[in-house]
Structures are given as structure tokens and as C-alpha cells.
Design an enzyme around this catalytic site. Structure first.
Site, PDB file in Angstrom:
ATOM      1  N   HIS A 135     156.828  73.361  80.843  1.00  0.00           N
ATOM      2  CA  HIS A 135     156.556  74.349  81.895  1.00  0.00           C
ATOM      3  C   HIS A 135     155.711  75.466  81.276  1.00  0.00           C
ATOM      4  O   HIS A 135     155.812  75.725  80.066  1.00  0.00           O
ATOM      5  CB  HIS A 135     157.913  74.898  82.359  1.00  0.00           C
ATOM      6  CG  HIS A 135     157.885  75.792  83.548  1.00  0.00           C
ATOM      7  ND1 HIS A 135     157.548  77.115  83.471  1.00  0.00           N
ATOM      8  CD2 HIS A 135     158.181  75.551  84.844  1.00  0.00           C
ATOM      9  CE1 HIS A 135     157.630  77.663  84.684  1.00  0.00           C
ATOM     10  NE2 HIS A 135     158.015  76.735  85.534  1.00  0.00           N
ATOM     11  N   ASP A 212     164.428  74.445  76.242  1.00  0.00           N
ATOM     12  CA  ASP A 212     164.296  74.997  77.593  1.00  0.00           C
ATOM     13  C   ASP A 212     165.215  74.163  78.490  1.00  0.00           C
ATOM     14  O   ASP A 212     164.891  73.034  78.853  1.00  0.00           O
ATOM     15  CB  ASP A 212     162.830  74.885  78.034  1.00  0.00           C
ATOM     16  CG  ASP A 212     162.631  75.242  79.508  1.00  0.00           C
ATOM     17  OD1 ASP A 212     163.637  75.442  80.224  1.00  0.00           O
ATOM     18  OD2 ASP A 212     161.470  75.295  79.949  1.00  0.00           O
ATOM     19  N   GLN A 215     166.107  73.062  83.619  1.00  0.00           N
ATOM     20  CA  GLN A 215     166.371  71.948  84.540  1.00  0.00           C
ATOM     21  C   GLN A 215     167.521  71.070  84.068  1.00  0.00           C
ATOM     22  O   GLN A 215     167.818  70.067  84.713  1.00  0.00           O
ATOM     23  CB  GLN A 215     165.110  71.077  84.712  1.00  0.00           C
ATOM     24  CG  GLN A 215     163.927  71.784  85.307  1.00  0.00           C
ATOM     25  CD  GLN A 215     164.143  72.209  86.761  1.00  0.00           C
ATOM     26  OE1 GLN A 215     165.060  71.750  87.437  1.00  0.00           O
ATOM     27  NE2 GLN A 215     163.305  73.115  87.243  1.00  0.00           N
ATOM     28  N   LYS A 238     168.755  78.496  89.385  1.00  0.00           N
ATOM     29  CA  LYS A 238     168.601  77.035  89.541  1.00  0.00           C
ATOM     30  C   LYS A 238     169.949  76.333  89.480  1.00  0.00           C
ATOM     31  O   LYS A 238     170.026  75.114  89.503  1.00  0.00           O
ATOM     32  CB  LYS A 238     167.687  76.484  88.443  1.00  0.00           C
ATOM     33  CG  LYS A 238     166.245  76.960  88.563  1.00  0.00           C
ATOM     34  CD  LYS A 238     165.392  76.346  87.490  1.00  0.00           C
ATOM     35  CE  LYS A 238     164.067  77.057  87.309  1.00  0.00           C
ATOM     36  NZ  LYS A 238     163.102  76.777  88.357  1.00  0.00           N
ATOM     37  N   CYS A 378     153.899  74.642  87.894  1.00  0.00           N
ATOM     38  CA  CYS A 378     153.796  75.340  86.599  1.00  0.00           C
ATOM     39  C   CYS A 378     153.714  74.373  85.427  1.00  0.00           C
ATOM     40  O   CYS A 378     154.198  74.667  84.328  1.00  0.00           O
ATOM     41  CB  CYS A 378     154.939  76.328  86.383  1.00  0.00           C
ATOM     42  SG  CYS A 378     155.013  77.627  87.603  1.00  0.00           S
TER      43      CYS A 378
HETATM   44  N1  PMP Z   1     161.270  75.932  82.441  1.00  0.00           N
HETATM   45  C1  PMP Z   1     161.419  74.983  83.366  1.00  0.00           C
HETATM   46  C2  PMP Z   1     161.544  73.558  82.952  1.00  0.00           C
HETATM   47  C3  PMP Z   1     161.474  75.336  84.722  1.00  0.00           C
HETATM   48  O1  PMP Z   1     161.616  74.386  85.649  1.00  0.00           O
HETATM   49  C4  PMP Z   1     161.365  76.691  85.090  1.00  0.00           C
HETATM   50  C5  PMP Z   1     161.390  77.117  86.535  1.00  0.00           C
HETATM   51  N2  PMP Z   1     160.559  76.378  87.368  1.00  0.00           N
HETATM   52  C6  PMP Z   1     161.219  77.642  84.082  1.00  0.00           C
HETATM   53  C7  PMP Z   1     161.172  77.223  82.769  1.00  0.00           C
HETATM   54  C8  PMP Z   1     161.092  79.088  84.383  1.00  0.00           C
HETATM   55  O2  PMP Z   1     162.281  79.588  84.928  1.00  0.00           O
HETATM   56  P1  PMP Z   1     162.312  81.061  85.555  1.00  0.00           P
HETATM   57  O3  PMP Z   1     161.198  81.118  86.542  1.00  0.00           O
HETATM   58  O4  PMP Z   1     163.661  81.151  86.184  1.00  0.00           O
HETATM   59  O5  PMP Z   1     162.129  82.019  84.421  1.00  0.00           O
END
Ligand code: PMP
Length: 433
Positions: A135, A212, A215, A238, A378
Site C-alpha cells: 500500500h 503492515d 488487512q 478496518k 492506494c
Molecule cells: N496498509 C494497508 C494494507 C491498507 O489496506 C491500508 C488502508 N487501505 C493502509 C495501510 C492505511 O491505513 P490507514 O488509512 O488506516 O492509515
């Protein structure tokens, strides 16, 4: 759906549909007055009544700023906030309470490590090993850190079916690698990465590991001690919690050695006009007023998830994913991204050559009540590698049903019939997040 055949669903692996009653928003109608089918859970989930009540209960009865005031409400808020920290600690199996830092979210957690650990430890020529499925939150902070420190970024490529190429990982992991920063579950492909193997190999090579878990924390059990992971980041929104709160887990010895990132109130022990001494962990990394109510809400979300059990949630999602995957893979011209269901959590992303992802999302919403995500999610570099600008993503959670998956498939089929035969394209919106 006359042209689509699906395998039998193991109904014993499904969670009871009655738990949907805990989620008031699921009885909303959207689009052209369709019952809501919420399949945008990888972006953010919905909240059960238990979490909503926990949040409004704080505002109605106990809210005040934490730590500062010696008065009843401040003590109550502090106690609830710190209890939420203990819940997070137990949820991820951390050894120590103060290894849990509340942040704004995964993005803030990763930026904290990149700024604090990265700036202090990375030297010109040192390498940070990422993957091409990261991401943007786990790419951009390291690009920025590399620009500040002279470190070099390497990226693990993918296998043909959208998993990490572990042979390439072995080649890219060298004595120059100081940190491996990888996503546990891809938010675009759904791939579950072999983080146990990655951590063991990275440690053997002398590198630290940041995972990270944005998910994975909502869907799969995590035990940071068993994993021996060095840093772990995830977001409350999430996993049924409020937005505005996330977690940075770090091993005590690492967090102790790291300089604070943000400066301000709460993160200090003592301040003079020209200097300060930092507070002890975890306050050292929680400058300013922390996300008090979101953290308490996250604690309530963890209670809810633990009541159901992450194992049961994963089994339920696997049924939905298998069902969706089997049905969607029969639609001619539709390209499913990522590996087979047994290597992924509950999400399916797809692309269709002649139909833009926004067409799918719009018709699915308006005519079928199905909320999906369309865009690059993203993960622009990953989409570029896959040779597409955007994809459509349906992501499932514990409250979704097999019947909702059928609705999605019905909608997708309708869109392909609506647009594809004539090659007709409606005006496209600009691809976005
Ligand atoms: N890493 C991953 C794999 C994600 O799916 C996301 C959110 N789409 C993020 C990081 C970022 O999370 P946040 O927007 O809550 O900071």
C-alpha cells in the site's frame, strides 16, 4: 445468474446471519432504494451497536482529557483509555503494555517508524526491502526516508498468481538489508503473505521486520511474540472500531532506543526553554491529546471480535471468497487478480478490459445496492505492474452473506452485458483512491 454454476457452500462454516442485527447501518438502502450490500470493508468496516454504545457512553458519562487532570472524569477517561491499550496488548499477544502505542492509524504508525527508527538508523547504502504489492502507506514513508538518509529501496516481485516471489526475496535479502517492511495481507490481491518465513529469514540475515497488518488484524489471529515481529501496524476502522485510531506495536528494546517522532505535550518528562527529556513508553510516542474515544471504541471492537473469534471469522470469509471466486471466474473477459482463495482473505478484485472499474462500481451501487471500491486502492505501482490503471474490489467481513455475494455476481454479470457487447463506454471519471 443462469449461466453461472457455483460449488456448494459449507453452511456450517458460516457465522449466524443474526449478528447483522448488531449493525444498524446494514438496514440502510442505497442507490435506487436497494438494500445495502456493504462490500467495501477493506477500506473501512461498519460498527456494531456495542461499539457505537461504548463511544456514546464515553461522551455521555465519562469524557475528559486523559492523564492531566486530577478529577473524576479525567481519571475515568484515563482508566478506559489505558484499558483499551491492555485489550490491544492481549489481542496481539504483546509481552508488555507499553509496547502498544496508539496512533492515528496504520499510516501514522509506519511513518513513526520511518521517521524515528529510519532517520536514526539508516545510513547511505543500507537497504530497506519492501514488496511491489505494498500500500502507498508502506512505500511513500520509505521513499521519503531513503531521500533523507541515502538508504536504498528494494522490492520483492510477484509470482504469476500474485504471491510474493520468495526466491527473489532470498536473493534480495542481503547483509545490506536493515529492514524488511511487508504487508501481511494485500489490500488489492487479498494474498496472505508468509510472514512467519519472512521474519525468520530476515532475522537470520540481521534485519528487522515491520509488518503492515492493516488487512490482517481484522481477519486473522496475530501473536507478535510467536512471530517475533519487530514492528506491527494496524488501524481501528478496518476492524469494527472508529476511525482516527491505530496501533504501532514495537519491541520494548527498539522503542526504548528510538527518539520520539512528534514533539509536544504528553511525550515529555521535563521541558526547559532549550531542551526536553522524553517521557517513558508509550507516552514518548503519543504527543498531544491522544485519540481517547476512538481508542476506547477500538477496545469495544476487540471485545466484539474476540467474542466471535478470529478463526470463525476467517472460516466464514473463506466461504464467501470461494463462492465469489468460483462464480466470477466464469464470467468471460473478467480478470480476477491475485491467487486462489486458499491463499487469500476475504476479498476479490477484478478488471475487465472494456469496462472501467468505475462503471462497475456505479451500476453495482445504483442498481444493485452493492458498495464496492473502484480505483487503484492506494497500490498504484502494483496496478501498473498488472498492466491496469484501476480495478474493482469487493471485500467481505463477518456480517456479509452468501446471498449478498450472489447479488454482487448478478450485478457484475449485468454490467458486463450492459457495456461489453457494444463496447459502449460511458464518460469515465478520473481514477482515484
Ligand atoms: N496498509 C494497508 C494494507 C491498507 O489496506 C491500508 C488502508 N487501505 C493502509 C495501510 C492505511 O491505513 P490507514 O488509512 O488506516 O492509515
Amino acid at each position: 445468474m443462469s449461466t453461472i454454476e457455483t460449488a456448494a457452500v459449507d453452511r456450517t462454516a458460516l457465522l449466524p446471519a443474526s449478528l447483522r442485527d448488531d449493525f444498524p447501518i446494514l438496514s440502510e438502502q442505497v442507490g435506487d432504494r436497494q438494500p445495502l450490500v456493504f462490500f467495501d470493508n477493506a477500506a473501512s468496516t461498519q460498527r456494531p451497536r456495542q461499539v457505537i454504545d461504548a463511544i456514546s457512553g464515553v461522551y455521555e458519562r465519562t469524557y475528559a482529557n486523559v492523564h492531566r487532570g486530577i478529577h473524576t472524569l479525567s481519571e475515568l477517561s484515563t482508566e478506559q483509555y489505558e484499558r483499551a491499550r491492555t485489550k490491544v496488548q492481549q489481542f496481539i499477544g504483546a509481552a508488555r503494555f507499553h509496547e502498544i502505542v496508539f496512533t492515528q492509524g496504520t499510516t501514522a504508525s509506519i511513518n513513526t517508524v520511518a521517521r524515528s527508527w529510519g532517520d536514526a538508523r539508516l545510513r547511505p547504502g543500507d537497504e530497506v526491502l519492501l514488496s511491489v504489492m505494498e500500500h502507498h502507506s508502506n512505500l511513500v514513508p520509505w521513499q521519503q526516508a531513503a531521500a533523507r538518509t541515502g538508504a536504498v529501496l528494494q522490492h520483492v516481485p510477484l509470482t504469476g498468481d500474485g504471491r510474493l516471489d520468495m526466491d527473489a526475496f532470498d536473493r534480495l535479502l542481503t547483509e545490506r538489508t536493515k529492514l524488511v517492511a511487508v504487508v501481511a495481507v494485500s489490500n488489492t490481491l487479498g494474498t496472505i503473505n508468509p510472514i512467519v518465513e519472512i521474519i525468520a529469514k530476515a532475522h537470520a540475515a540481521g534485519a528487522l521486520v515491520l509488518v503492515d497488518a492493516a488487512q490482517s488484524a481484522p481477519h486473522l489471529p496475530i501473536d507478535v511474540q510467536a512471530l517475533d515481529v519487530d514492528f506491527l501496524a494496524f488501524s481501528g476502522h478496518k476492524m469494527l472500531g472508529p476511525s482516527g485510531v491505530g496501533v504501532l506495536y514495537g519491541k520494548e528494546t527498539l522503542l526504548e532506543a528510538m527518539p520520539p517522532f512528534l514533539g509536544g505535550g504528553s511525550m515529555i518528562n521535563e521541558v526547559r526553554l532549550d531542551r526536553f527529556t522524553p517521557a517513558a513508553l508509550p507516552a514518548k510516542f503519543e504527543a498531544g491529546t491522544p485519540p481517547i474515544v476512538p481508542a476506547i471504541g477500538l477496545g469495544a471492537a476487540i471485545d466484539y471480535l474476540e467474542d466471535i473469534g478470529l478463526g470463525a471469522i476467517h472460516r466464514h470469509e473463506l466461504q464467501l471468497t470461494r463462492h465469489a471466486y468460483a462464480a466470477l471466474s466464469q464470467i468471460e473477459g473478467l480478470r480476477l487478480l491475485g491467487p486462489a482463495p486458499e491463499h487469500r482473505t476475504g476479498l476479490v478484485s477484478f478488471a475487465f478490459e472494456r469496462i472501467h472499474a468505475h462503471e462497475f462500481a456505479q451500476v453495482l451501487n445504483d442498481q444493485f445496492g452493492v458498495a464496492v471500491r473502484a480505483g487503484h486502492h492506494c497500490t498504484q505501482p502494483l496496478h501498473a505492474l498488472l498492466g491496469i490503471a484501476a480495478s474493482t474490489r469487493a471485500s467481505f467481513y463477518l456480517y456479509n452473506t452468501i446471498e449478498e455475494v450472489d447479488r454482487l455476481v448478478e450485478g457484475v454479470l449485468a454490467v458486463t452485458r450492459m457495456f461489453a457487447p457494444k463496447g459502449r463506454q460511458r464518460k469515465r471519471r478520473k481514477p482515484d483512491e
